[in-house]
Each structure stands twice: as C-alpha cells, then as structure tokens.
Design a protein around this motif. Structure first.
Motif, PDB file in Angstrom:
ATOM      1  N   MET A  49      49.434  27.883  19.717  1.00  0.00           N
ATOM      2  CA  MET A  49      50.810  27.491  19.981  1.00  0.00           C
ATOM      3  C   MET A  49      51.614  28.701  20.450  1.00  0.00           C
ATOM      4  SD  MET A  49      53.206  25.012  19.785  1.00  0.00           S
ATOM      5  CE  MET A  49      52.968  23.763  18.566  1.00  0.00           C
ATOM      6  N   ASP A  50      51.371  29.837  19.816  1.00  0.00           N
ATOM      7  CA  ASP A  50      52.121  31.045  20.159  1.00  0.00           C
ATOM      8  C   ASP A  50      51.893  31.445  21.625  1.00  0.00           C
ATOM      9  OD1 ASP A  50      53.854  33.227  19.253  1.00  0.00           O
ATOM     10  OD2 ASP A  50      52.095  34.484  19.627  1.00  0.00           O
ATOM     11  N   ALA A  51      50.650  31.400  22.069  1.00  0.00           N
ATOM     12  CA  ALA A  51      50.344  31.768  23.451  1.00  0.00           C
ATOM     13  C   ALA A  51      51.022  30.819  24.440  1.00  0.00           C
ATOM     14  CB  ALA A  51      48.836  31.777  23.674  1.00  0.00           C
ATOM     15  N   LEU A  52      51.092  29.552  24.113  1.00  0.00           N
ATOM     16  CA  LEU A  52      51.736  28.580  24.994  1.00  0.00           C
ATOM     17  C   LEU A  52      53.243  28.808  25.062  1.00  0.00           C
ATOM     18  CD1 LEU A  52      49.894  25.300  23.929  1.00  0.00           C
ATOM     19  CD2 LEU A  52      49.257  26.934  25.699  1.00  0.00           C
ATOM     20  N   CYS A  53      53.840  29.141  23.925  1.00  0.00           N
ATOM     21  CA  CYS A  53      55.289  29.321  23.864  1.00  0.00           C
ATOM     22  C   CYS A  53      55.762  30.633  24.477  1.00  0.00           C
ATOM     23  CB  CYS A  53      55.756  29.239  22.412  1.00  0.00           C
ATOM     24  SG  CYS A  53      55.527  27.608  21.694  1.00  0.00           S
ATOM     25  N   HIS A  54      54.838  31.563  24.720  1.00  0.00           N
ATOM     26  CA  HIS A  54      55.212  32.851  25.299  1.00  0.00           C
ATOM     27  C   HIS A  54      54.699  33.043  26.724  1.00  0.00           C
ATOM     28  CE1 HIS A  54      56.097  33.774  21.072  1.00  0.00           C
ATOM     29  NE2 HIS A  54      57.017  34.566  21.601  1.00  0.00           N
ATOM     30  N   SER A  55      54.034  32.049  27.274  1.00  0.00           N
ATOM     31  CA  SER A  55      53.547  32.141  28.638  1.00  0.00           C
ATOM     32  C   SER A  55      54.705  31.926  29.625  1.00  0.00           C
ATOM     33  CB  SER A  55      52.473  31.084  28.884  1.00  0.00           C
ATOM     34  OG  SER A  55      52.261  30.887  30.263  1.00  0.00           O
ATOM     35  N   PRO A  56      55.015  32.919  30.460  1.00  0.00           N
ATOM     36  CA  PRO A  56      56.121  32.747  31.422  1.00  0.00           C
ATOM     37  C   PRO A  56      55.928  31.533  32.330  1.00  0.00           C
ATOM     38  CG  PRO A  56      55.432  35.036  31.344  1.00  0.00           C
ATOM     39  CD  PRO A  56      54.431  34.257  30.534  1.00  0.00           C
ATOM     40  N   GLU A  57      54.702  31.280  32.745  1.00  0.00           N
ATOM     41  CA  GLU A  57      54.441  30.142  33.629  1.00  0.00           C
ATOM     42  C   GLU A  57      54.686  28.814  32.915  1.00  0.00           C
ATOM     43  OE1 GLU A  57      53.345  28.122  37.181  1.00  0.00           O
ATOM     44  OE2 GLU A  57      54.017  30.158  36.784  1.00  0.00           O
ATOM     45  N   LEU A  58      54.190  28.680  31.684  1.00  0.00           N
ATOM     46  CA  LEU A  58      54.406  27.431  30.948  1.00  0.00           C
ATOM     47  C   LEU A  58      55.871  27.253  30.564  1.00  0.00           C
ATOM     48  CD1 LEU A  58      51.242  27.119  28.684  1.00  0.00           C
ATOM     49  CD2 LEU A  58      51.777  25.912  30.807  1.00  0.00           C
ATOM     50  N   ILE A  59      56.551  28.338  30.244  1.00  0.00           N
ATOM     51  CA  ILE A  59      57.984  28.253  29.939  1.00  0.00           C
ATOM     52  C   ILE A  59      58.729  27.679  31.146  1.00  0.00           C
ATOM     53  CG2 ILE A  59      60.064  29.648  29.557  1.00  0.00           C
ATOM     54  CD1 ILE A  59      58.279  31.485  27.782  1.00  0.00           C
ATOM     55  N   LYS A  60      58.386  28.164  32.332  1.00  0.00           N
ATOM     56  CA  LYS A  60      59.011  27.660  33.558  1.00  0.00           C
ATOM     57  C   LYS A  60      58.639  26.195  33.799  1.00  0.00           C
ATOM     58  CE  LYS A  60      57.476  28.786  37.675  1.00  0.00           C
ATOM     59  NZ  LYS A  60      57.116  29.520  38.898  1.00  0.00           N
ATOM     60  N   ILE A  67      60.413  25.211  22.334  1.00  0.00           N
ATOM     61  CA  ILE A  67      59.198  24.531  22.798  1.00  0.00           C
ATOM     62  C   ILE A  67      58.384  23.852  21.688  1.00  0.00           C
ATOM     63  CG2 ILE A  67      56.960  24.947  23.894  1.00  0.00           C
ATOM     64  CD1 ILE A  67      58.412  26.966  25.734  1.00  0.00           C
ATOM     65  N   PRO A  68      58.084  24.516  20.562  1.00  0.00           N
ATOM     66  CA  PRO A  68      57.211  23.882  19.560  1.00  0.00           C
ATOM     67  C   PRO A  68      57.798  22.587  18.994  1.00  0.00           C
ATOM     68  CG  PRO A  68      57.463  26.219  19.089  1.00  0.00           C
ATOM     69  CD  PRO A  68      58.452  25.875  20.158  1.00  0.00           C
ATOM     70  N   TYR A  69      56.975  21.585  18.912  1.00  0.00           N
ATOM     71  CA  TYR A  69      57.292  20.273  18.340  1.00  0.00           C
ATOM     72  C   TYR A  69      58.375  19.514  19.093  1.00  0.00           C
ATOM     73  CZ  TYR A  69      54.282  21.791  14.614  1.00  0.00           C
ATOM     74  OH  TYR A  69      53.205  22.235  13.919  1.00  0.00           O
ATOM     75  N   ARG A  70      58.779  20.030  20.218  1.00  0.00           N
ATOM     76  CA  ARG A  70      59.678  19.298  21.094  1.00  0.00           C
ATOM     77  C   ARG A  70      58.994  19.015  22.425  1.00  0.00           C
ATOM     78  NH1 ARG A  70      64.439  21.906  24.038  1.00  0.00           N
ATOM     79  NH2 ARG A  70      64.927  20.260  25.486  1.00  0.00           N
ATOM     80  N   TYR A 113      55.108  16.910  28.565  1.00  0.00           N
ATOM     81  CA  TYR A 113      54.579  17.400  27.299  1.00  0.00           C
ATOM     82  C   TYR A 113      53.217  18.046  27.476  1.00  0.00           C
ATOM     83  CZ  TYR A 113      58.093  14.228  25.425  1.00  0.00           C
ATOM     84  OH  TYR A 113      59.271  13.591  25.155  1.00  0.00           O
ATOM     85  N   ILE A 114      52.952  19.022  26.631  1.00  0.00           N
ATOM     86  CA  ILE A 114      51.635  19.622  26.508  1.00  0.00           C
ATOM     87  C   ILE A 114      51.252  19.484  25.044  1.00  0.00           C
ATOM     88  CG2 ILE A 114      50.240  21.701  26.719  1.00  0.00           C
ATOM     89  CD1 ILE A 114      52.334  22.713  28.768  1.00  0.00           C
ATOM     90  N   ASN A 115      50.199  18.756  24.781  1.00  0.00           N
ATOM     91  CA  ASN A 115      49.739  18.526  23.415  1.00  0.00           C
ATOM     92  C   ASN A 115      48.304  19.014  23.304  1.00  0.00           C
ATOM     93  OD1 ASN A 115      52.184  16.985  22.903  1.00  0.00           O
ATOM     94  ND2 ASN A 115      51.244  15.431  24.180  1.00  0.00           N
ATOM     95  N   PHE A 116      47.907  19.426  22.119  1.00  0.00           N
ATOM     96  CA  PHE A 116      46.555  19.930  21.951  1.00  0.00           C
ATOM     97  C   PHE A 116      46.025  19.609  20.566  1.00  0.00           C
ATOM     98  CE2 PHE A 116      49.345  23.315  20.579  1.00  0.00           C
ATOM     99  CZ  PHE A 116      48.725  23.845  19.456  1.00  0.00           C
ATOM    100  N   ASP A 117      44.721  19.653  20.452  1.00  0.00           N
ATOM    101  CA  ASP A 117      44.052  19.426  19.180  1.00  0.00           C
ATOM    102  C   ASP A 117      42.833  20.328  19.129  1.00  0.00           C
ATOM    103  OD1 ASP A 117      43.542  18.365  16.726  1.00  0.00           O
ATOM    104  OD2 ASP A 117      43.260  16.313  17.422  1.00  0.00           O
TER     105      ASP A 117
END
Length: 147
Positions: free
Chosen positions: A1-12, A26-29, A47-51
């Motif tokens: 989750m941390d890597a997704l929330c700090h990726s400049p590309e995914l943030i954009k 970003i998390p849980y929203r 949304y981006i969801n993962f398991d």
C-alpha cells in the motif's frame, strides 16, 4: 500500500496530484487491500484494489510463493485518460505503473517479481478494467522450518 500511495505516476493517475499529502487521501478511498466494487457511482470513479496470497514452496520450505492480484477498475465513463494531448485507457496506464513498481523496483521479495497474467476485468456492466497477477518468492519463516 505504501509503494502505491507514494508513486508519483499512480498519484497522478488517481487524480491526487494537487493533494498536499496524497498518502493520507489514497488508502481506503481509492486504493483498497481487498477487491472493492462500489455500489453507487457518479461516473468518474477509478480504483486500484489488491489482494495478497502466499503459499509454501513444496520443493523448498525456505521459500514461499507470493501472489499479488490487482483489481484495477473504473466506471466506463472514466476509462479514457488524456495526458500530454494523447488518449489512453486509464487502466492500461495503471498496469504500466504497477509493473514498474513491482517488477523493476522489485519491492515484494527476494525473487524477481513477474507479471504472470493480465486479463480484462468487468465485475459489473458499467465497470471496466484489468485483473493482474504478479508472482515472486520470498523467505519463509525460518523458525517454523527449524532453521
């Protein structure tokens, strides 16, 4: 989750580029650690969801096989994404960003992470996206195996 929330590309791509602290928004929203399909929509959700799944490696108990599934989805009205005067499918841009994070940066385990599969994902008629499966190997708990 941390890597997704700090990726400049995914943030954009998630529309949080103007947020002062996107890692708080970003998390849980917009990113969930489970398969999430919203009940109500306004037509612009993405949304981006993962398991995560892990299993012992039967051939070598020192390692475990790790599989991460990503459920990337957006409302069909939000599927088109324009960047630098070029149009893309939003979820295809997310696939590229995730592949970079997981395969090139290799943040999951000791083994090389690979994109094992990527297929269309349509949980409901108005939602479109991709279902990705990444795999790698990591050390298992050595104490459990008598190491």
């Amino acid at each position: 989750m941390d890597a997704l929330c700090h990726s400049p590309e995914l943030i954009k791509l998630l529309g949080c580029g103007q947020e002062e602290h996107p890692e708080d928004v970003i998390p849980y929203r917009l990113v969930h650690p489970y398969e999430y399909i919203p009940e109500a929509c306004t037509g612009t959700e993405r949304y981006i969801n993962f398991d995560l799944e892990e299993a012992s490696d039967p051939s070598n108990r020192t390692f475990r096989n790790i599989t991460v599934r990503f459920y990337i989805l957006c409302h069909e009205a939000a599927a088109r994404y324009t960047d630098d005067s070029r149009s893309y499918l939003w979820y295809d841009r997310v696939v590229c960003a995730l592949e970079h994070i997981l395969c090139e940066e290799n943040i999951l385990g000791v083994g090389r992470t690979i994109l094992a599969s990527g297929e269309p994902y349509c949980p409901e008629s108005k939602w479109k996206g991709r279902l990705l499966k990444f795999t790698t190997r990591d050390f298992s708990n050595g104490m459990k195996n008598g190491k």
